[in-house]
Design an enzyme around this catalytic site. Structure first.
Site, short mmCIF file in Angstrom:
data_model
loop_
_atom_site.label_atom_id
_atom_site.label_comp_id
_atom_site.label_asym_id
_atom_site.label_seq_id
_atom_site.Cartn_x
_atom_site.Cartn_y
_atom_site.Cartn_z
N HIS A 141 39.26 -25.93 11.22
CA HIS A 141 39.70 -24.62 10.72
C HIS A 141 39.37 -23.58 11.81
O HIS A 141 38.43 -23.76 12.58
CB HIS A 141 38.90 -24.32 9.44
N ASP A 218 31.51 -28.63 8.45
CA ASP A 218 32.23 -27.61 7.69
C ASP A 218 32.64 -28.25 6.37
O ASP A 218 33.59 -29.02 6.31
CB ASP A 218 33.44 -27.15 8.50
N GLN A 221 35.79 -27.69 2.12
CA GLN A 221 36.75 -28.43 1.28
C GLN A 221 36.14 -29.71 0.72
O GLN A 221 36.86 -30.53 0.14
CB GLN A 221 38.01 -28.77 2.08
N LYS A 244 35.56 -21.49 -3.61
CA LYS A 244 36.43 -22.67 -3.72
C LYS A 244 35.88 -23.67 -4.73
O LYS A 244 36.40 -24.77 -4.87
CB LYS A 244 36.57 -23.34 -2.34
N CYS A 383 45.22 -21.64 8.72
CA CYS A 383 44.13 -21.44 9.69
C CYS A 383 43.88 -22.68 10.54
O CYS A 383 42.74 -22.94 10.94
CB CYS A 383 42.84 -20.97 9.01
#
Lengths: 425, 139
Positions: A141, A218, A221, A244, A383
């Site tokens: 991202h 990261d 998600q 999220k 992104c």
């Protein structure tokens, strides 16, 4: 139908906790909220961008504002003490949730992006030099890619990208070649927000460790929809966002190993992170407050803890199973439709999202037409512009699923995609 | 079903699938390329003026992008024939939505006006009123 019978929990009961799912759309988009011009059922499939907020989380936030709103770590008065205890305990809830040793390892930030920047500035600027390299993946991202790219420019460190194979997975031979003794940091996205690939973070962290490099996951998600344990992954840093995973916006988390965080200088100065100040010098509070300058997002931190409790009540393994069911079903149905190119690995090996394009239909046109059928998806580069360059497309449409989504909603998506395809045929 | 979006009426789809004045000119007075980075839309517009340099005689365009941006450029290329450069300068967003004849949703306005922006910027650069390096359409 078979797929509904495989739901790992009562999806209808979950939907009752999200009043927004009842609203209609189709009217004037410049007027916020539902009005009489809205006349189509909403099908919300943009959860990788942000998820909705269930009633218990909304209640936790409003309860804070209605009954103990106060600044933290400042007052001796009771409201401030109540707010401070709740805000501090929210760190403990996060620590338990991701397997961190304690609140010392859990720093509240604005979002994942700020958590990335915190490490890049506080650790990267101090530690990186022209002989070092930082290893990322081609599916990062922008939050990670741009941050390390720019820190590289400031420090002279080079940035390397682990290649993505034609199947949408990481080329681990390339990873083994690119991570070397000059590597100072390996930062990789856990679940790709475009390809839905679930990356082997444990292997990457081990490779980094073999070469004396740090590792950063990261997890924006992944934390919302699958079990994530920082010890199990073996990472030094990990970041995710509250919004999220049923939480509010304005709150994210940086996990860092305590010894590392201890060794790092603050990234922002002032407010809550201060211990003692003279005209000549200052000292800092203990972890994690050393990295939480100014008045923090108090209600949002408390809301995040409520969101984690909500998600844990459902069961994170069951959420993972639900997402896998919907993603595989969507992948299969869109594939069967014909004229649809789906990016990333096969249906049973992906996270809960599907990015795709339809032959002859620009992603923005497709998204506009889906919107006319009430179907909310993301259109654009998500992104990940360099990844889209590699895929050879300017943009794609992405449908992403969460706990309240149903097979019928995937059917609505597929029907609308068919209409769009036929309109442009 | 099958009506699809209000934005995608037959005229828009027709111009998208069969763009008018599509191609390149032999000897244009000015050529300009503009893009809309958020969508990846790119439009190249070529214009021939009359001998006085005041009236647009011939227009052509090439490009790649969404139906709204391509149809808008196609319809604009028809309208520009015989228009003065002064009239081109005064075209605003309302003129473009009127030309398209459909409601353009707020998030898509940038697509709809890309062709107009390229034409206006190209004309300004031709007259020396705009630095060619400063003409990125939008971000």
């Amino acid at each position: 139908m078979g797929v509904q019978e495989q739901y790992p929990f009562d999806v209808a009961a979950i939907r009752d906790d999200f009043p927004i799912l009842e609203r209609s759309v189709g009217g004037d988009p410049t007027a916020a909220g539902q009005d009489e011009t809205d006349d189509i059922d909403l099908v919300y499939l943009d959860n990788a961008a942000t998820s909705h907020t269930p009633e218990p989380v909304v209640e936790a936030i409003t309860d804070y504002y209605r009954s103990y709103n106060s600044n933290v770590h400042r007052g001796i008065h009771q409201l401030s003490q109540e707010a401070s205890v709740a805000y501090e305990e929210a760190h403990d809830v996060v620590a338990d949730f991701i397997g961190a040793a304690g609140r010392e390892e859990v720093i509240f930030t604005k979002n994942t992006t700020e958590a990335m920047n915190l490490v890049a500035y506080a650790w990267g600027l101090a530690e990186l030099g022209p002989d070092d390299n930082v290893v990322l993946t081609e599916m990062e991202h922008h939050a990670s890619l741009v941050t390390w790219q720019q820190i590289g420019k400031k420090t002279g460190a080079s940035v390397r990208y682990i290649e993505v194979t034609d199947e949408g997975t990481l080329d681990m031979d390339d990873a083994a070649a690119k991570i070397d003794d000059d590597t100072a940091m390996v930062s990789a996205v856990h679940v790709s927000n475009t390809l839905a690939t679930v990356n082997p973070i444990r292997e990457l962290a081990a490779l980094a460790d073999d070469h004396g490099a740090l590792s950063f996951a990261d997890a924006a998600q992944s934390v919302p929809n699958r079990p994530v344990d920082v010890d199990d992954l073996g990472v030094d840093f990990l970041a995710f966002s509250g919004h999220k995973m049923c939480g509010p916006t304005g709150i994210g988390v940086l996990y860092g190993r305590e010894a590392l965080l201890d060794s790092m200088e603050p990234y922002l100065y002032g407010g809550e992170m201060i211990r003692r100040v003279t005209f000549e010098d200052s000292t800092w509070e203990d972890l994690p407050w050393k990295f939480e300058a100014g008045t923090p997002s108090i209600a949002q931190g408390i809301g995040l803890a409520a969101a984690i409790e909500y998600v844990e009540d459902i069961g994170i393994e069951r959420i993972e199973e639900h997402e896998r069911l919907l993603a595989e079903y969507a992948h299969d149905r869109l594939t069967d439709l014909g004229g649809v190119e789906i990016y990333g690995p096969p249906g049973d090996e992906r996270g809960g999202l599907v990015a795709f394009n339809v032959d002859g239909v620009h992603a923005h046109d497709l998204s506009s037409i889906l919107n006319d059928y009430g179907v909310a998806v993301r259109a654009g580069d998500h992104c990940t512009q360099p990844l889209h360059d590699k895929l050879g497309v300017a943009a794609s449409v992405r449908a992403s699923f969460y706990i309240y989504n149903t097979v019928e909603e995937v059917d609505a998506l597929v029907d609308a995609v068919r209409e769009a395809r036929d309109l442009f045929a | 079903m099958g009506l699809g979006s209000d934005m995608y009426r037959q005229q828009i789809l027709d111009h998208y699938k069969n763009p008018r004045n599509y191609g390149e000119l032999e000897d244009p007075d000015f050529t300009h390329v503009g893009e809309n980075p958020s969508c990846g839309d790119t439009i190249k517009l070529e214009v021939e003026l009359d001998d006085e340099g005041e009236t647009i005689e011939t227009v052509s365009f090439t490009g790649d992008g969404c139906a709204i941006s391509m149809a808008s450029a196609s319809m604009l290329s028809d309208q520009l024939h015989g228009m003065t450069v002064e009239e081109l300068d005064s075209l605003d967003t309302d003129d473009i939505t009127e030309m398209l004849g459909v409601d353009i949703s707020p998030m898509r306005i940038k697509c709809a006006v890309l062709g107009r922006q390229v034409a206006q910027d190209g004309a300004k650069i031709h007259r020396g009123e705009l630095d060619p390096d400063a003409t990125r359409t939008q971000e």
